[in-house]
Design an enzyme around this catalytic site. Structure first.
Site, short mmCIF file in Angstrom:
data_model
loop_
_atom_site.label_atom_id
_atom_site.label_comp_id
_atom_site.label_asym_id
_atom_site.label_seq_id
_atom_site.Cartn_x
_atom_site.Cartn_y
_atom_site.Cartn_z
N PRO A 1 0.83 -1.21 0.00
CA PRO A 1 0.00 0.00 0.00
C PRO A 1 0.86 1.26 0.00
CG PRO A 1 -0.84 -1.57 1.58
CD PRO A 1 0.48 -2.11 1.11
N GLU A 2 0.48 2.23 -0.81
CA GLU A 2 1.22 3.49 -0.87
C GLU A 2 0.52 4.54 -0.02
OE1 GLU A 2 3.05 4.81 -4.36
OE2 GLU A 2 2.97 2.89 -5.38
#
Length: 296
Positions: free
Chosen positions: A2-3
């Site tokens: 996840p960014e």
């Protein structure tokens, strides 16, 4: 992984339930995730009130009254599930089934919200690359966060800052943007998208946009604006939700449908009037997607 936009979406999903909530009980169902849980993890959180839920780069931070702050990383497959006290079903509509295998429910927080509603917040992580650690002082002083650079979400990230960060740097521009010591939280997807929006090649030396002159000044101005805009657009759309990532309500983000270059190898460039096609190259072991016709 996840960014930043995905982590910010998770924070916003948890905030109405956790901020101001009293922790009634914490249960850990295994001794470790990526790292062992801190000593007396549950005991030190039981009875505490959560005063603030924050984010630093790709880390979630949970502040408590009179107790330690909690630093949480989602790893590759970590997600939070919110359940209310009278129904075990997770609220929200599901576009992609999340892991509900209880073997992957590793941490359970029973809380009473500021509105006196009972909730169970479950951290599920099939691959166990996430972690939860305590910070005895302010989280920014913790070794995991201490060396992080500026956040890419506010006006602090401007052309002048990029000039100071990249001056005389010979590393490729994409590599410099991914250096967490310079700018914290930028990941592979959004760097590709921001460089496309700014019309800058990921292969050019980072220092080329930090030199004096009007052209370089315009380039770093476009890049600063593109970074802020692509992050803001992704947060507004709920993140990208590639593979395992999901919101706290189980739904997927939709920014992936707006990708201009990422994972679009061989497709025509979406920039009006550009005759080029999206190419994929590998930089430092990671895929880079760009259009060599309009990104110089």
């Amino acid at each position: 992984m996840p960014e930043l936009p995905e982590v910010e979406t998770v924070r916003r999903g948890l905030q109405p339930v956790l901020e101001g909530a009293r922790i009634v009980r914490v249960e850990t169902r295994r001794p470790n995730l990526r790292f062992p849980f801190p000593e007396k993890f549950a005991e030190r959180l039981d009875g505490r009130t959560i005063t603030a839920l924050g984010r630093r780069a790709k880390y979630l931070t949970m502040h408590t009254d009179g107790g330690p702050a909690l630093i949480c990383h989602l790893g590759m497959t970590g997600s939070f599930r919110i359940e209310d006290g009278s129904d075990s079903a997770t609220p929200g509509s599901f576009h992609y089934e999340r892991s509900k295998d209880s073997a992957h429910d590793h941490v359970v927080f029973d809380v009473v919200s500021a509105a006196e509603a009972q909730y169970r917040v479950v951290f599920n992580d099939p691959r166990r690359f996430g972690f939860m650690l305590f910070s005895e002082t302010i989280p920014d002083e913790h070794p995991m966060l201490a060396g992080l650079g500026v956040e890419p979400t506010g006006n602090t990230l401007d052309a002048d800052l990029l000039a100071s960060l990249f001056r005389n740097r010979k590393a490729p521009l994409k590599a410099a943007l991914l250096d967490q010591r310079l700018i914290a939280g930028l990941g592979n997807i959004y760097v590709c998208e921001a460089l496309w929006r700014a019309g800058l090649s990921p292969l050019r030396a980072a220092g080329t946009i930090a030199v004096s002159g009007r052209k370089a000044a315009e380039q770093r101005q476009r890049l600063a604006e593109s970074i802020r805009e692509v992050i803001a657009d992704a947060i507004a759309a709920g993140g990208s939700s590639l593979k395992d990532y999901m919101h706290t309500d189980g739904s997927l983000g939709y920014f992936q449908h707006s990708f201009a270059v990422y994972d679009r190898e061989g497709e025509p460039c979406r920039k009006p009037g550009c005759p080029g096609k999206v190419e994929r190259i590998v930089q430092s072991g990671r895929s880079t997607f760009y259009c060599r016709s309009c990104q110089k």
